[in-house]
Enzyme design. Structure first.
Site, short mmCIF file in Angstrom:
data_model
loop_
_atom_site.label_atom_id
_atom_site.label_comp_id
_atom_site.label_asym_id
_atom_site.label_seq_id
_atom_site.Cartn_x
_atom_site.Cartn_y
_atom_site.Cartn_z
N CYS A 142 31.64 32.36 52.80
CA CYS A 142 32.29 33.71 53.05
C CYS A 142 31.13 34.67 52.98
O CYS A 142 30.42 34.51 51.87
CB CYS A 142 33.24 34.33 52.11
N CYS A 164 37.99 32.16 33.56
CA CYS A 164 37.47 32.04 35.15
C CYS A 164 36.68 30.83 34.89
O CYS A 164 35.72 30.78 34.50
CB CYS A 164 37.03 33.33 35.56
N GLU A 215 29.23 27.70 35.46
CA GLU A 215 29.32 29.14 35.07
C GLU A 215 30.76 29.45 34.77
O GLU A 215 31.48 29.26 35.54
CB GLU A 215 28.65 30.12 36.06
N CYS A 258 29.85 36.65 49.47
CA CYS A 258 30.14 36.19 48.16
C CYS A 258 28.86 35.37 47.71
O CYS A 258 28.35 34.56 48.56
CB CYS A 258 31.27 35.12 48.36
N CYS A 301 29.31 26.59 46.99
CA CYS A 301 30.72 26.52 47.80
C CYS A 301 30.30 26.30 49.14
O CYS A 301 29.18 26.88 49.76
CB CYS A 301 31.56 27.83 47.82
N CYS A 319 33.58 39.01 40.00
CA CYS A 319 33.94 37.97 40.96
C CYS A 319 32.97 38.18 42.16
O CYS A 319 32.21 38.89 42.55
CB CYS A 319 35.16 38.68 41.73
N1 SAH Z 1 36.94 30.07 46.62
C1 SAH Z 1 38.06 30.92 45.94
C2 SAH Z 1 38.28 31.18 44.70
C3 SAH Z 1 36.90 31.73 44.18
S1 SAH Z 1 36.28 33.27 44.61
C4 SAH Z 1 38.53 32.09 46.98
O1 SAH Z 1 37.77 32.31 47.73
O2 SAH Z 1 39.78 32.54 46.72
C5 SAH Z 1 37.41 34.34 43.64
C6 SAH Z 1 37.78 35.72 44.19
O3 SAH Z 1 36.56 36.34 44.13
C7 SAH Z 1 38.29 35.55 45.66
O4 SAH Z 1 39.12 36.34 46.07
C8 SAH Z 1 37.00 36.11 46.52
O5 SAH Z 1 37.06 36.52 47.78
C9 SAH Z 1 36.54 36.98 45.35
N2 SAH Z 1 34.98 37.58 45.69
C10 SAH Z 1 33.99 36.58 46.33
N3 SAH Z 1 32.83 37.39 46.44
C11 SAH Z 1 33.24 38.74 45.93
C12 SAH Z 1 32.34 39.79 45.76
N4 SAH Z 1 31.26 39.82 46.23
N5 SAH Z 1 32.81 40.88 45.29
C13 SAH Z 1 34.35 40.77 44.96
N6 SAH Z 1 35.04 39.64 44.87
C14 SAH Z 1 34.51 38.72 45.49
FE1 SF4 Z 2 33.74 29.95 48.51
FE2 SF4 Z 2 33.02 32.46 47.54
FE3 SF4 Z 2 34.68 32.15 50.03
FE4 SF4 Z 2 35.73 31.55 47.48
S1 SF4 Z 2 34.84 33.59 48.35
S2 SF4 Z 2 35.56 30.52 49.27
S3 SF4 Z 2 33.82 30.94 46.35
S4 SF4 Z 2 32.34 31.26 49.63
#
Ligand code: SAH
Ligand code: SF4
Length: 416
Positions: free
Chosen positions: A149, A138, A119, A152, A145, A376
């Site tokens: 986190c 993007c 995606e 996410c 992943c 995001c």
């Molecule tokens: N794994 C990498 C890149 C992908 S996530 C990282 O974590 O940086 C890209 C961005 O989206 C990151 O800053 C992440 O913290 C943010 N993100 C993840 N889940 C989110 C959510 N539910 N709402 C807003 N931002 C989010």
């Molecule tokens: Fe992975 Fe989502 Fe954490 Fe980025 S924010 S490292 S995509 S779990």
């Protein structure tokens, strides 16, 4: 890492020339040029002789398929679901006795990928007030992943697999083709991709070789020709990866996802913090900044009641003082597994103001694509829902952190 060595994006012009070594070199250049323009089906490479097109169709992985294309924000945001059909078996490749097919002949079936879906999101910003228009893609680097986190959706789904160079680069070229064909018909929107952010599904530095090769492919002056400054790699904070990215010697913009002003909270919001705590991460980030001369970006998701108080903003400012970095605040986008929400807008503004008062450059990221789950952290929400699989750790962290301060969590029967 499973990656077909016949991936034409991994091969590049030189590899394509080696594959077609009974052909004049300009044939490889022609193929490469088609890939740059977003055409990966040899049948559409109309300036090649028919026989060569057929041979390429047998040699290269089957072309990708656009499975879904959704639109939001009056057409300025597009989300594309790309499918990569399983590669053909090498044993079925005809003519492997030809010297020109030396590379193909050496491929083992086990090195070929099976079906994969990615995606990606295109965000268009029309030219305004003398500022040039932008078209930012993007991209995802992994299917799912492993970093877990809790806020996410991608993390909640867990890791399904790594993407190959072609599967990353193709997400960009497919958008390039959409733009060139005028799919986004809004005045002031560029007819080509101007920026690429590695902020889709997955952790780019956990698929580091592929990320670096994809960056090089996109940057290549004789190919896609995107400036390194227009490429941003976002990381959850994998310190060894940050060091290796600095060794690449390109001024790629590095975005570090911070989300907490102290280790205690970051341990829960970003579990990899337990391996690479804040002091180590910030040291690596500073070295990256010194070596590349690029201003860093720090990302900070705002979660109501968890990390978004004015006091936390002040502590964040104290941590980042002296970096000269830019802080990107991202109001939380809702995900299926946890009940967290973004703070109300006045609280977001208060957090921003506290950073500004402390002298930090900071902005709140404009939300794009929320209607189509393209914002995001929302990518692969479908997968998380469909599989019904949510990392227990995500829910555990959410429950732990959501207990209001000063209130004991009830573990047994309620007191009578
Ligand atoms: N794994 C990498 C890149 C992908 S996530 C990282 O974590 O940086 C890209 C961005 O989206 C990151 O800053 C992440 O913290 C943010 N993100 C993840 N889940 C989110 C959510 N539910 N709402 C807003 N931002 C989010
Ligand atoms: Fe992975 Fe989502 Fe954490 Fe980025 S924010 S490292 S995509 S779990």
């Amino acid at each position: 890492m499973t990656m077909s060595i016949l991936d034409p994006y991994t091969l590049g012009r030189d590899g394509l020339a080696a594959l077609l070594d009974d052909q004049p070199r300009y044939r490889a250049v022609q193929v490469h040029r088609w890939l740059v323009r977003g055409v990966d089906d040899p049948a559409e490479m109309t300036d090649l002789p028919r026989g060569l097109r057929q041979r390429l169709a047998e040699l290269l992985p089957p072309p990708s398929v656009m499975l879904r294309h959704s639109s939001a924000d009056d057409g300025l945001t597009r989300k594309v679901l790309l499918g990569f059909p399983a590669a053909r078996s090498a044993s079925k490749t005809p003519g492997t006795d030809s010297p020109a097919l030396g590379i193909a002949g050496r491929i083992k079936e086990s090195s070929l990928r099976t079906d994969v879906e990615t995606e990606s999101v295109l965000m268009c910003y029309p030219a305004r007030d003398g500022k040039a228009g932008r078209a930012t893609v993007c991209v995802s680097t992994q299917a799912g992943c492993a970093m877990g986190c809790p806020f996410c959706a991608t993390g909640q789904a867990g890791l399904r697999g790594q993407l190959s160079v072609g599967q990353v680069v193709r997400q960009v070229t497919v958008m390039q083709r959409l733009l060139a064909e005028g799919a986004v018909n809004v005045p002031g929107v560029p007819d080509h991709v101007t920026n690429v952010v590695f902020m889709g599904m997955g952790e780019p530095l956990a698929n580091l070789d592929v990320t670096i090769a994809a960056v090089r492919w996109l940057h290549d002056h004789d190919g896609f020709d995107l400036s390194a400054r227009s490429i941003t790699v976002s990381t959850v904070g994998l310190v060894p990866g940050i060091r290796r990215l600095a060794d690449v010697g390109l001024p790629i913009t590095l975005a570090v996802s911070l989300h907490a002003p102290d280790d205690a909270l970051r341990d829960d919001l970003v579990p990899v913090n337990r391996q690479h705590p804040l002091a180590e991460l910030l040291e690596a980030a500073r070295q990256y900044q010194d070596r590349t001369g690029r201003r860093l970006t720090f990302e900070y998701v705002l979660i109501d009641g968890i990390n978004a108080s004015v006091d936390q903003a002040r502590r964040l400012a104290a941590l980042l003082g002296g970096f000269g970095a830019h802080v990107n605040l991202i109001p939380l986008n809702a995900t299926p597994a946890v009940p967290w929400r973004a703070p109300p807008v006045p609280a977001q503004r208060a957090f921003l103001a506290a950073l500004h008062e402390a002298g930090l450059a900071a902005t709140i990221r404009r939300n794009r694509g929320g209607d189509i789950d393209a914002a995001c952290g929302q990518l692969y929400a479908d997968y998380a829902m469909a599989s019904g699989r949510t990392l227990p750790a995500a829910v555990g962290a959410a429950e732990r952190l959501s207990v209001p301060q000063g209130v004991e969590q009830l573990t047994g029967a309620p007191p009578s």
